[in-house]
Design a protein around this motif. Structure first.
Motif, mmCIF file in Angstrom:
data_model
loop_
_atom_site.group_PDB
_atom_site.id
_atom_site.type_symbol
_atom_site.label_atom_id
_atom_site.label_comp_id
_atom_site.label_asym_id
_atom_site.label_seq_id
_atom_site.Cartn_x
_atom_site.Cartn_y
_atom_site.Cartn_z
ATOM 1 N N VAL A 257 1.440 1.030 11.962
ATOM 2 C CA VAL A 257 1.911 0.833 10.590
ATOM 3 C C VAL A 257 1.751 -0.621 10.159
ATOM 4 C CG1 VAL A 257 3.960 0.885 9.116
ATOM 5 C CG2 VAL A 257 3.506 2.783 10.674
ATOM 6 N N GLU A 258 2.177 -1.553 10.994
ATOM 7 C CA GLU A 258 2.087 -2.973 10.642
ATOM 8 C C GLU A 258 0.632 -3.425 10.540
ATOM 9 O OE1 GLU A 258 3.994 -1.718 13.038
ATOM 10 O OE2 GLU A 258 5.967 -1.947 12.065
ATOM 11 N N TRP A 259 -0.196 -2.955 11.449
ATOM 12 C CA TRP A 259 -1.614 -3.324 11.421
ATOM 13 C C TRP A 259 -2.269 -2.862 10.137
ATOM 14 C CZ3 TRP A 259 -5.892 0.109 11.537
ATOM 15 C CH2 TRP A 259 -7.143 -0.517 11.659
ATOM 16 N N MET A 260 -1.983 -1.645 9.704
ATOM 17 C CA MET A 260 -2.586 -1.124 8.475
ATOM 18 C C MET A 260 -2.165 -1.954 7.273
ATOM 19 S SD MET A 260 -2.326 3.002 9.091
ATOM 20 C CE MET A 260 -3.113 3.404 7.528
ATOM 21 N N GLY A 261 -0.877 -2.321 7.214
ATOM 22 C CA GLY A 261 -0.401 -3.132 6.099
ATOM 23 C C GLY A 261 -1.022 -4.513 6.089
ATOM 24 N N ALA A 262 -1.177 -5.107 7.276
ATOM 25 C CA ALA A 262 -1.769 -6.449 7.356
ATOM 26 C C ALA A 262 -3.230 -6.426 6.961
ATOM 27 C CB ALA A 262 -1.602 -7.002 8.767
ATOM 28 N N GLU A 263 -3.945 -5.369 7.336
ATOM 29 C CA GLU A 263 -5.372 -5.267 7.033
ATOM 30 C C GLU A 263 -5.632 -4.856 5.591
ATOM 31 O OE1 GLU A 263 -8.168 -5.802 9.015
ATOM 32 O OE2 GLU A 263 -6.793 -6.738 10.423
ATOM 33 N N GLY A 264 -4.820 -3.929 5.097
ATOM 34 C CA GLY A 264 -5.146 -3.310 3.822
ATOM 35 C C GLY A 264 -4.160 -3.526 2.704
ATOM 36 N N GLY A 265 -3.047 -4.240 2.958
ATOM 37 C CA GLY A 265 -2.086 -4.485 1.895
ATOM 38 C C GLY A 265 -0.953 -3.476 1.883
ATOM 39 N N GLY A 266 0.000 -3.724 1.002
ATOM 40 C CA GLY A 266 1.232 -2.951 0.970
ATOM 41 C C GLY A 266 1.042 -1.480 0.661
ATOM 42 N N SER A 267 -0.031 -1.123 -0.033
ATOM 43 C CA SER A 267 -0.256 0.287 -0.378
ATOM 44 C C SER A 267 -1.431 0.889 0.371
ATOM 45 C CB SER A 267 -0.476 0.433 -1.890
ATOM 46 O OG SER A 267 0.717 0.164 -2.606
ATOM 47 N N ALA A 268 -1.863 0.230 1.447
ATOM 48 C CA ALA A 268 -2.963 0.762 2.249
ATOM 49 C C ALA A 268 -2.640 2.108 2.854
ATOM 50 C CB ALA A 268 -3.328 -0.233 3.354
ATOM 51 N N HIS A 269 -1.331 2.406 2.981
ATOM 52 C CA HIS A 269 -0.948 3.672 3.601
ATOM 53 C C HIS A 269 -1.241 4.876 2.725
ATOM 54 C CE1 HIS A 269 0.768 2.421 7.419
ATOM 55 N NE2 HIS A 269 1.106 1.309 6.793
ATOM 56 N N GLU A 270 -1.752 4.661 1.518
ATOM 57 C CA GLU A 270 -2.244 5.793 0.737
ATOM 58 C C GLU A 270 -3.448 6.455 1.411
ATOM 59 O OE1 GLU A 270 -2.953 4.905 -3.363
ATOM 60 O OE2 GLU A 270 -0.831 4.583 -3.809
ATOM 61 N N VAL A 271 -4.096 5.767 2.349
ATOM 62 C CA VAL A 271 -5.198 6.409 3.071
ATOM 63 C C VAL A 271 -4.695 7.583 3.902
ATOM 64 C CG1 VAL A 271 -6.529 4.269 3.163
ATOM 65 C CG2 VAL A 271 -5.119 4.916 5.116
ATOM 66 N N ARG A 272 -3.392 7.698 4.081
ATOM 67 C CA ARG A 272 -2.832 8.866 4.758
ATOM 68 C C ARG A 272 -3.236 10.154 4.039
ATOM 69 N NH1 ARG A 272 2.406 7.686 7.810
ATOM 70 N NH2 ARG A 272 2.189 5.503 8.402
ATOM 71 N N THR A 273 -3.389 10.095 2.735
ATOM 72 C CA THR A 273 -3.796 11.293 1.998
ATOM 73 C C THR A 273 -5.212 11.706 2.373
ATOM 74 O OG1 THR A 273 -4.623 10.035 0.073
ATOM 75 C CG2 THR A 273 -2.293 10.640 0.071
ATOM 76 N N TRP A 274 -6.099 10.724 2.543
ATOM 77 C CA TRP A 274 -7.473 11.015 2.965
ATOM 78 C C TRP A 274 -7.479 11.609 4.365
ATOM 79 C CZ3 TRP A 274 -12.412 8.829 0.945
ATOM 80 C CH2 TRP A 274 -12.281 8.309 -0.361
ATOM 81 N N ILE A 275 -6.715 11.008 5.259
ATOM 82 C CA ILE A 275 -6.685 11.475 6.647
ATOM 83 C C ILE A 275 -6.166 12.902 6.713
ATOM 84 C CG2 ILE A 275 -5.516 11.113 8.857
ATOM 85 C CD1 ILE A 275 -5.745 8.040 8.122
ATOM 86 N N ALA A 276 -5.128 13.208 5.949
ATOM 87 C CA ALA A 276 -4.612 14.577 5.922
ATOM 88 C C ALA A 276 -5.668 15.548 5.410
ATOM 89 C CB ALA A 276 -3.359 14.647 5.054
ATOM 90 N N ALA A 277 -6.373 15.175 4.348
ATOM 91 C CA ALA A 277 -7.387 16.061 3.772
ATOM 92 C C ALA A 277 -8.514 16.333 4.759
ATOM 93 C CB ALA A 277 -7.937 15.464 2.481
ATOM 94 N N PHE A 278 -8.995 15.283 5.436
ATOM 95 C CA PHE A 278 -10.091 15.477 6.370
ATOM 96 C C PHE A 278 -9.621 16.181 7.643
ATOM 97 C CE2 PHE A 278 -12.277 12.847 3.422
ATOM 98 C CZ PHE A 278 -13.634 13.069 3.632
ATOM 99 N N ALA A 279 -8.372 15.973 8.042
ATOM 100 C CA ALA A 279 -7.829 16.726 9.174
ATOM 101 C C ALA A 279 -7.724 18.208 8.831
ATOM 102 C CB ALA A 279 -6.466 16.170 9.578
#
Length: 319
Positions: A257-279
């Motif tokens: 979680v911390e790595w994603m925020g540091a790399e992609g910013g505070g809303s980078a966790h929206e990529v969870r929607t992409w991961i769910a869709a492709f899963a």
């Protein structure tokens, strides 16, 4: 079941703070390709994964994810307001299938959604009432955030449950890649802001207008280089897209979680929607990404991407 997937970034700044004409034309071309892909696939049902921006979900009760059997849009940032065309029967069947697979799924009989859900329906389907949909909220901003393995497990379970419907199902992920917009946080918030984040007091039209104007101004400042937001990170964004394109989805389980925020910013966790869709798509077997577009767009405070994917020919034949 025949399955396909689309990932589409959203931004409330589209049409309000646009990039150069050639960038806008490239985005429009990528979106047109996604529309053509969807027309050719002709989905009978869309499972839409999207986040919320403190319009429907608040800290009073903040699930990591939630499936809706009915949903209404608030109409923020000029997006459509009103009911989504939720396929309640399919939503209930998928919910039962997910719970049977050991995923602790929250279900909402009257979900409130915002532009994160509405924008992809408007962009790809010309409105919020033109395709049967099962909305699935995935928290991408409210801490604490759970491990990525649970998002992948959710997507897999929904994909398996949807397969039992024996329909053409499009899994649609709506979210930015790297971006760090001015989203309020509970930790350290002033009492008035904290109360709103917890209780979810609906803003007056004047309050909503002022809040939206602040976001528009933030986009202008960011594009001008005068904002302090975490920069868009094309390297990280393409790592995300590479992982999805290769089908190496188990690798996301190690994304902290911390790595994603540091790399992609505070809303980078929206990529969870992409991961769910492709899963969800991968739950039916191997797939191939048929198109991929990416552009860092400061005016929209977003690493903006569009991607489409379908089952391999062997899976289509066997399915």
């Amino acid at each position: 079941m025949t399955a396909a997937a689309v990932g589409l970034s959203h931004s409330p700044l589209i049409g309000k703070n646009d990039p150069a004409p050639e960038v806008l034309a490239a985005v429009e071309n990528a979106v047109d390709n996604a529309r053509a892909f969807i027309r050719a696939f002709d989905p009978e049902l869309v499972v839409l994964y999207a986040p919320d921006h403190y319009n429907g979900f608040f800290y009073k009760e903040m699930p990591p994810f939630c499936l809706a059997t009915e949903a209404n849009a608030v109409g923020d940032f000029g997006s459509a307001a009103g009911p989504l065309s939720v396929d309640t029967k399919a939503a209930n069947a998928i919910a039962r299938g997910v719970l049977d697979r050991g995923i602790d799924l929250t279900v909402s009989a009257r979900m409130t959604v915002d532009h994160g859900f509405v924008q992809p329906l408007e962009v790809l389907f010309d409105g919020i009432g033109n395709v049967p949909v099962v909305p699935v909220f995935i928290n991408g901003v409210a801490t604490p955030l759970g491990p990525m393995s649970r998002i992948r497990a959710l997507g897999t379970a929904i994909g398996e449950a949807a397969a039992e419907l024996d329909r053409r199902v499009l899994f649609l992920g709506s979210g930015g890649l790297s971006h760090d917009p001015p989203v309020p946080v509970l930790d350290g918030a002033p009492p008035r802001v904290a109360d709103a984040l917890i209780e979810g007091h609906p803003p007056t039209p004047e309050q909503r207008a002022r809040g939206e104007e602040r976001v528009v101004q933030a986009g202008r400042d960011y594009a001008a280089g005068s904002a302090r937001m975490i920069p868009i990170n094309p390297v990280w964004d393409n790592q995300v897209l590479d992982t999805l394109e290769s089908g190496r989805l188990p690798e996301v389980d190690d994304w902290g979680v911390e790595w994603m925020g540091a790399e992609g910013g505070g809303s980078a966790h929206e990529v969870r929607t992409w991961i769910a869709a492709f899963a969800s798509l991968a739950a039916s077997g191997p797939y191939r990404m048929t198109s991929r577009f990416y552009e860092p767009i400061p005016e929209w405070i977003a690493g903006f991407a569009v991607a489409t994917a379908e089952q391999t020919a062997e899976q289509k034949t066997n399915g």
